[in-house]
Design a protein around this motif. Structure first.
Motif, PDB file in Angstrom:
ATOM      1  N   SER A  15       0.781  -1.046   0.007  1.00 32.44           N
ATOM      2  CA  SER A  15       0.003   0.157  -0.162  1.00 32.44           C
ATOM      3  C   SER A  15       0.807   1.176  -0.130  1.00 32.44           C
ATOM      4  CB  SER A  15      -0.980   0.058   1.221  1.00 32.44           C
ATOM      5  OG  SER A  15      -1.723  -1.209   1.218  1.00 32.44           O
ATOM      6  N   THR A  16       1.884   1.226  -0.558  1.00 29.72           N
ATOM      7  CA  THR A  16       2.635   2.451  -0.963  1.00 29.72           C
ATOM      8  C   THR A  16       2.327   3.237  -2.155  1.00 29.72           C
ATOM      9  OG1 THR A  16       4.392   0.982  -1.654  1.00 29.72           O
ATOM     10  CG2 THR A  16       4.919   2.131   0.541  1.00 29.72           C
ATOM     11  N   GLY A  17       1.349   2.737  -2.902  1.00 27.70           N
ATOM     12  CA  GLY A  17       0.905   3.387  -4.345  1.00 27.70           C
ATOM     13  C   GLY A  17       1.802   2.908  -5.330  1.00 27.70           C
ATOM     14  N   ALA A 156       3.628   3.133   8.141  1.00 31.90           N
ATOM     15  CA  ALA A 156       2.473   2.267   8.189  1.00 31.90           C
ATOM     16  C   ALA A 156       1.117   2.907   8.413  1.00 31.90           C
ATOM     17  CB  ALA A 156       2.741   1.183   9.276  1.00 31.90           C
ATOM     18  N   LYS A 157       1.146   3.867   9.142  1.00 31.63           N
ATOM     19  CA  LYS A 157      -0.202   4.777   9.298  1.00 31.63           C
ATOM     20  C   LYS A 157      -0.772   5.193   8.131  1.00 31.63           C
ATOM     21  CE  LYS A 157      -1.387   8.469  12.210  1.00 31.63           C
ATOM     22  NZ  LYS A 157      -1.169   9.370  11.447  1.00 31.63           N
ATOM     23  N   ASP A 158       0.209   5.971   7.283  1.00 29.67           N
ATOM     24  CA  ASP A 158      -0.264   6.498   6.129  1.00 29.67           C
ATOM     25  C   ASP A 158      -0.556   5.437   5.094  1.00 29.67           C
ATOM     26  OD1 ASP A 158      -0.020   9.362   6.239  1.00 29.67           O
ATOM     27  OD2 ASP A 158       2.387   9.057   6.377  1.00 29.67           O
ATOM     28  N   ARG A 159       0.045   4.352   4.989  1.00 24.36           N
ATOM     29  CA  ARG A 159      -0.479   3.497   4.089  1.00 24.36           C
ATOM     30  C   ARG A 159      -1.700   2.714   4.365  1.00 24.36           C
ATOM     31  NH1 ARG A 159       3.344  -0.709   4.244  1.00 24.36           N
ATOM     32  NH2 ARG A 159       4.574   0.140   5.890  1.00 24.36           N
ATOM     33  N   ALA A 160      -2.022   2.469   5.571  1.00 23.50           N
ATOM     34  CA  ALA A 160      -3.297   1.611   6.158  1.00 23.50           C
ATOM     35  C   ALA A 160      -4.479   2.676   5.970  1.00 23.50           C
ATOM     36  CB  ALA A 160      -3.203   1.536   7.619  1.00 23.50           C
ATOM     37  N   VAL A 184       0.655  -4.075   8.844  1.00 25.32           N
ATOM     38  CA  VAL A 184       2.033  -4.463   9.630  1.00 25.32           C
ATOM     39  C   VAL A 184       2.380  -5.623   9.588  1.00 25.32           C
ATOM     40  CG1 VAL A 184       2.887  -4.141  12.072  1.00 25.32           C
ATOM     41  CG2 VAL A 184       1.606  -2.485  11.004  1.00 25.32           C
ATOM     42  N   ASN A 185       1.576  -6.856   9.795  1.00 24.39           N
ATOM     43  CA  ASN A 185       1.819  -7.931   9.621  1.00 24.39           C
ATOM     44  C   ASN A 185       2.436  -8.334   8.266  1.00 24.39           C
ATOM     45  OD1 ASN A 185       1.681 -10.635  10.656  1.00 24.39           O
ATOM     46  ND2 ASN A 185      -0.361 -11.010   9.529  1.00 24.39           N
ATOM     47  N   ASP A 208      10.121   8.048  -0.324  1.00 20.46           N
ATOM     48  CA  ASP A 208       9.518   8.031   0.865  1.00 20.46           C
ATOM     49  C   ASP A 208       8.350   9.053   0.316  1.00 20.46           C
ATOM     50  OD1 ASP A 208       7.782   8.528   3.007  1.00 20.46           O
ATOM     51  OD2 ASP A 208       9.599   8.117   4.358  1.00 20.46           O
ATOM     52  N   ASN A 209       6.869   8.572   0.232  1.00 17.55           N
ATOM     53  CA  ASN A 209       5.649   9.163  -0.438  1.00 17.55           C
ATOM     54  C   ASN A 209       4.875   9.810   0.638  1.00 17.55           C
ATOM     55  OD1 ASN A 209       4.327   7.286  -0.273  1.00 17.55           O
ATOM     56  ND2 ASN A 209       4.187   6.560  -2.309  1.00 17.55           N
ATOM     57  N   SER A 210       5.332   9.395   1.962  1.00 17.56           N
ATOM     58  CA  SER A 210       4.451   9.891   3.042  1.00 17.56           C
ATOM     59  C   SER A 210       3.923  11.317   2.831  1.00 17.56           C
ATOM     60  CB  SER A 210       5.142  10.078   4.366  1.00 17.56           C
ATOM     61  OG  SER A 210       5.566   8.555   4.708  1.00 17.56           O
TER      62      SER A 210
END
Ligand code: DC
Length: 232
Positions: A15-17, A156-160, A184-185, A208-210
């Motif tokens: 889920s990083t796009g 992980a927060k941004d991706r979720a 995360v898992n 890093d695309n946050s």
């Protein structure tokens, strides 16, 4: 004269796009796009339907014995111009994106015989170059000589959050906490497995695309691709 065609490998966390940018890039360069995650997801769906994997059990041997019966292809959706996953003749594009499949896919992707089968197919797809392939091991294992390698990451927060909105949009009944746990898992299993763990290739460019918008990210990557093609 037509530009020299290259291989573009895009790896990174879930889920990083990756697939969004890979699709945009393939379209702009008129390259083929291959979503290798879809291939692992399709094998996972096969195993789930056969009852080889669920929350508590995974019968790896049964899946390994069946691998010659599993055919994965892509077909073009003429309406949106995108390639969709086909499992044994059935279009499974929608079903492979569910959280249920996401929950099991890392277990299936850790099986060496599954990886061997899919990597062989990926080699075939990229043999004429002119391809953008996204996954976890494209720059390290599948095409270690790819001319351009990108490694995408974000918190992980941004991706979720992104994945949660996507699943909600598609009408799935999920909670943000469940999606975060899954992200995360999967990070953990994908990066600690023995065969082809997720890691950045030494010569991959980290993105890093946050804090980047989709447009900013695409522009940055398109320029990188054009420069690489020019210098190849
Ligand atoms: O990109 P994705 O989230 O759709 O991928 C689903 C899973 O497949 C991911 O958790 C790890 C696995 N995968 C892999 O092991 N190797 C690849 N080249 C692509 C995906």
């Amino acid at each position: 004269m037509k530009d020299k065609e290259i291989i573009i490998a895009i790896d990174g966390h879930s889920s990083t796009g990756k697939s969004t940018v890979a699709k945009q890039l393939a379209k702009a360069l008129q390259y083929i796009y291959v979503d290798t995650g879809a291939m692992y997801r399709a094998v996972t769906l096969y195993a789930m339907r056969k009852g080889y994997v669920d929350e508590f059990n995974f019968n790896q041997e049964k899946l390994e014995n069946d691998l010659s019966l599993v055919s994965i292809k892509f077909e073009l959706n003429k309406e949106n111009g995108l390639a969709e996953a086909v499992l044994n003749g059935e279009n499974v594009e929608r079903e492979i994106r569910t959280l249920a499949v996401s929950k099991h896919v890392s277990k299936i992707a850790a099986v060496s015989l599954v990886r061997k089968k899919l990597v062989e197919q990926q080699h075939q797809m990229g043999k004429d170059k002119g391809i953008v392939m996204d996954g976890r091991d494209i720059g390290t294992v599948v095409f270690p000589n790819a001319e351009l390698k990108l490694f995408m990451t974000a918190t992980a927060k941004d991706r979720a959050e992104r994945r949660f909105l996507e699943l909600k949009d598609r009408g799935e009944d999920v909670t943000y906490e469940d999606v975060l746990k899954n992200v995360v898992n999967r990070d953990h299993i994908d990066s600690t497995r023995k065969d082809s763990p997720l890691r950045k290739a030494g010569d991959a460019i980290k993105i890093d695309n946050s804090n980047l918008s989709l447009e900013q990210q695409f522009e940055q990557i398109l320029q990188l691709a054009k420069t690489t093609i020019r210098n190849s």
